[in-house]
Design a protein around this motif. Sequence first.
Motif, short mmCIF file in Angstrom:
data_model
loop_
_atom_site.label_atom_id
_atom_site.label_comp_id
_atom_site.label_asym_id
_atom_site.label_seq_id
_atom_site.Cartn_x
_atom_site.Cartn_y
_atom_site.Cartn_z
N ALA A 1 166.81 3.20 -38.23
CA ALA A 1 166.87 2.02 -37.37
C ALA A 1 167.38 2.29 -35.96
CB ALA A 1 167.73 0.94 -38.03
N GLY A 2 168.03 3.42 -35.74
CA GLY A 2 168.53 3.71 -34.39
C GLY A 2 169.50 2.65 -33.91
N LYS A 3 169.11 1.93 -32.91
CA LYS A 3 169.96 0.90 -32.33
C LYS A 3 169.64 -0.50 -32.87
CE LYS A 3 170.92 3.50 -28.16
NZ LYS A 3 170.42 4.75 -28.66
N GLY A 4 168.76 -0.58 -33.86
CA GLY A 4 168.43 -1.87 -34.46
C GLY A 4 167.50 -2.72 -33.62
N ARG A 5 166.77 -2.10 -32.73
CA ARG A 5 165.92 -2.86 -31.80
C ARG A 5 164.69 -3.49 -32.47
NH1 ARG A 5 167.19 1.14 -27.14
NH2 ARG A 5 168.99 0.08 -26.24
N LEU A 6 164.22 -2.91 -33.58
CA LEU A 6 163.09 -3.54 -34.25
C LEU A 6 163.50 -4.93 -34.72
CD1 LEU A 6 160.22 -3.50 -35.41
CD2 LEU A 6 161.19 -2.49 -37.51
N ALA A 7 164.64 -5.02 -35.41
CA ALA A 7 165.11 -6.31 -35.93
C ALA A 7 165.33 -7.31 -34.78
CB ALA A 7 166.40 -6.13 -36.72
N GLN A 8 165.82 -6.83 -33.65
CA GLN A 8 166.09 -7.70 -32.50
C GLN A 8 164.81 -8.25 -31.88
OE1 GLN A 8 168.28 -5.11 -29.88
NE2 GLN A 8 169.98 -4.89 -31.32
N ASN A 9 163.70 -7.56 -32.08
CA ASN A 9 162.45 -7.94 -31.42
C ASN A 9 161.38 -8.50 -32.35
OD1 ASN A 9 162.53 -7.05 -28.38
ND2 ASN A 9 163.65 -5.51 -29.54
N GLN B 1 158.06 -1.43 -29.03
CA GLN B 1 156.62 -1.57 -28.78
C GLN B 1 155.84 -1.92 -30.04
OE1 GLN B 1 155.21 2.13 -27.13
NE2 GLN B 1 155.10 3.14 -29.11
N PHE B 2 156.39 -1.59 -31.22
CA PHE B 2 155.70 -1.88 -32.47
C PHE B 2 156.15 -3.19 -33.11
CE2 PHE B 2 154.97 2.70 -32.12
CZ PHE B 2 153.61 2.74 -32.36
N ALA B 3 157.17 -3.84 -32.57
CA ALA B 3 157.68 -5.09 -33.15
C ALA B 3 156.61 -6.17 -33.27
CB ALA B 3 158.89 -5.58 -32.37
N PRO B 4 155.74 -6.38 -32.28
CA PRO B 4 154.70 -7.40 -32.46
C PRO B 4 153.76 -7.09 -33.64
CG PRO B 4 154.94 -6.88 -30.14
CD PRO B 4 155.75 -5.86 -30.89
N LEU B 5 153.39 -5.83 -33.81
CA LEU B 5 152.52 -5.46 -34.93
C LEU B 5 153.25 -5.62 -36.26
CD1 LEU B 5 149.91 -4.40 -36.11
CD2 LEU B 5 150.64 -2.08 -35.49
N VAL B 6 154.51 -5.21 -36.33
CA VAL B 6 155.27 -5.37 -37.56
C VAL B 6 155.42 -6.87 -37.87
CG1 VAL B 6 157.51 -4.97 -38.68
CG2 VAL B 6 156.45 -3.15 -37.33
N GLN C 1 153.33 -9.21 -37.07
CA GLN C 1 152.00 -9.64 -37.55
C GLN C 1 151.81 -9.25 -39.02
OE1 GLN C 1 148.75 -8.13 -35.14
NE2 GLN C 1 147.29 -8.42 -36.79
N LEU C 2 152.20 -8.04 -39.39
CA LEU C 2 152.06 -7.59 -40.78
C LEU C 2 152.97 -8.40 -41.70
CD1 LEU C 2 151.92 -3.75 -40.11
CD2 LEU C 2 150.02 -5.20 -40.91
N ILE C 3 154.18 -8.68 -41.26
CA ILE C 3 155.10 -9.51 -42.04
C ILE C 3 154.46 -10.86 -42.33
CG2 ILE C 3 157.24 -10.85 -41.83
CD1 ILE C 3 158.45 -8.34 -40.45
N ASN C 4 153.87 -11.45 -41.29
CA ASN C 4 153.24 -12.76 -41.46
C ASN C 4 152.00 -12.68 -42.34
OD1 ASN C 4 155.20 -13.90 -39.81
ND2 ASN C 4 153.94 -13.74 -37.97
N GLN C 5 151.15 -11.69 -42.09
CA GLN C 5 149.90 -11.54 -42.83
C GLN C 5 150.15 -11.35 -44.33
OE1 GLN C 5 147.38 -8.40 -41.31
NE2 GLN C 5 146.09 -8.39 -43.12
N PHE C 6 151.18 -10.57 -44.68
CA PHE C 6 151.42 -10.24 -46.07
C PHE C 6 152.56 -11.07 -46.69
CE2 PHE C 6 149.15 -6.54 -44.49
CZ PHE C 6 148.22 -6.33 -45.50
N GLY C 7 153.11 -12.01 -45.94
CA GLY C 7 154.17 -12.87 -46.46
C GLY C 7 155.43 -12.12 -46.84
N VAL C 8 155.76 -11.07 -46.09
CA VAL C 8 156.93 -10.23 -46.38
C VAL C 8 158.21 -11.03 -46.13
CG1 VAL C 8 158.18 -8.18 -45.63
CG2 VAL C 8 155.69 -8.09 -45.89
N ARG C 9 159.14 -10.95 -47.07
CA ARG C 9 160.43 -11.64 -46.96
C ARG C 9 161.60 -10.67 -46.83
NH1 ARG C 9 159.56 -17.02 -46.01
NH2 ARG C 9 157.72 -17.65 -47.16
N LYS D 1 159.43 -11.27 -34.47
CA LYS D 1 159.19 -12.70 -34.34
C LYS D 1 158.32 -13.18 -35.50
CE LYS D 1 159.70 -12.93 -29.30
NZ LYS D 1 160.75 -11.99 -29.30
N PRO D 2 158.88 -13.11 -36.72
CA PRO D 2 158.09 -13.56 -37.87
C PRO D 2 158.01 -15.08 -37.91
CG PRO D 2 160.29 -12.94 -38.58
CD PRO D 2 160.19 -12.61 -37.11
N ALA D 3 157.01 -15.57 -38.61
CA ALA D 3 156.79 -17.02 -38.73
C ALA D 3 157.65 -17.62 -39.83
CB ALA D 3 155.32 -17.30 -39.01
#
Length: 173
Positions: free
Chosen positions: A48-56, A26-31, A33-41, A58-60
């Motif tokens: 990480a649990g099951k790694g679902r954040l990475a799976q979901n 549920q937080f993947a879209p916000l994360v 957005q933050l990755i894109n906004q701050f240019g995170v690489r 959608k950085p630019a």
Amino acid sequence: MLITDGYRAQQAKLHENPNYGVASVQFAPLVSQLINQFGVRQLLDYGAGKGRLAQNLKPAHEVKVTLYDPAIPQWSVLPGPHEMVACIDVLEHIEPDCLDDVLDHLAGLVQRLGFFTVHTGPAIKVLPDGRNAHLTQQPARWWLPKLLDRFDLMMFQKTEQGFWVLVAPLGNK
């Protein structure tokens, strides 16, 4: 100490449940957005649990994602510092006697940004030993001083079940 051996075993057993460790989706879209906004690489998913954040995500742009979870053998190697650290639905699961050590560890890992969510009430799931999976059920006013001792607060947002924060290392502007 970040986790006791006994609790690591409890968490490993709980992670066998396919519906455990899904909050990051549920937080993947916000994360993203933050990755894109701050240019995170470079992103560390801490707990990480099951790694679902990475799976979901959608950085630019391309982002190297590292997974860390002490209860998942293939992701249990202690990570080094990362540009951004996401810690989603993790802190409330930490053993109370280990919480300060985990927060100190996070403080040493966050180079630019930390995105942390905290659920402040009881979990639906219980540990194999019968305890509620949320070992620390405290309101934001209890959590914030602990976070502010270690990070500069960039943003705070209440949610239906708790809150999330965007933080930076102390002293960063």
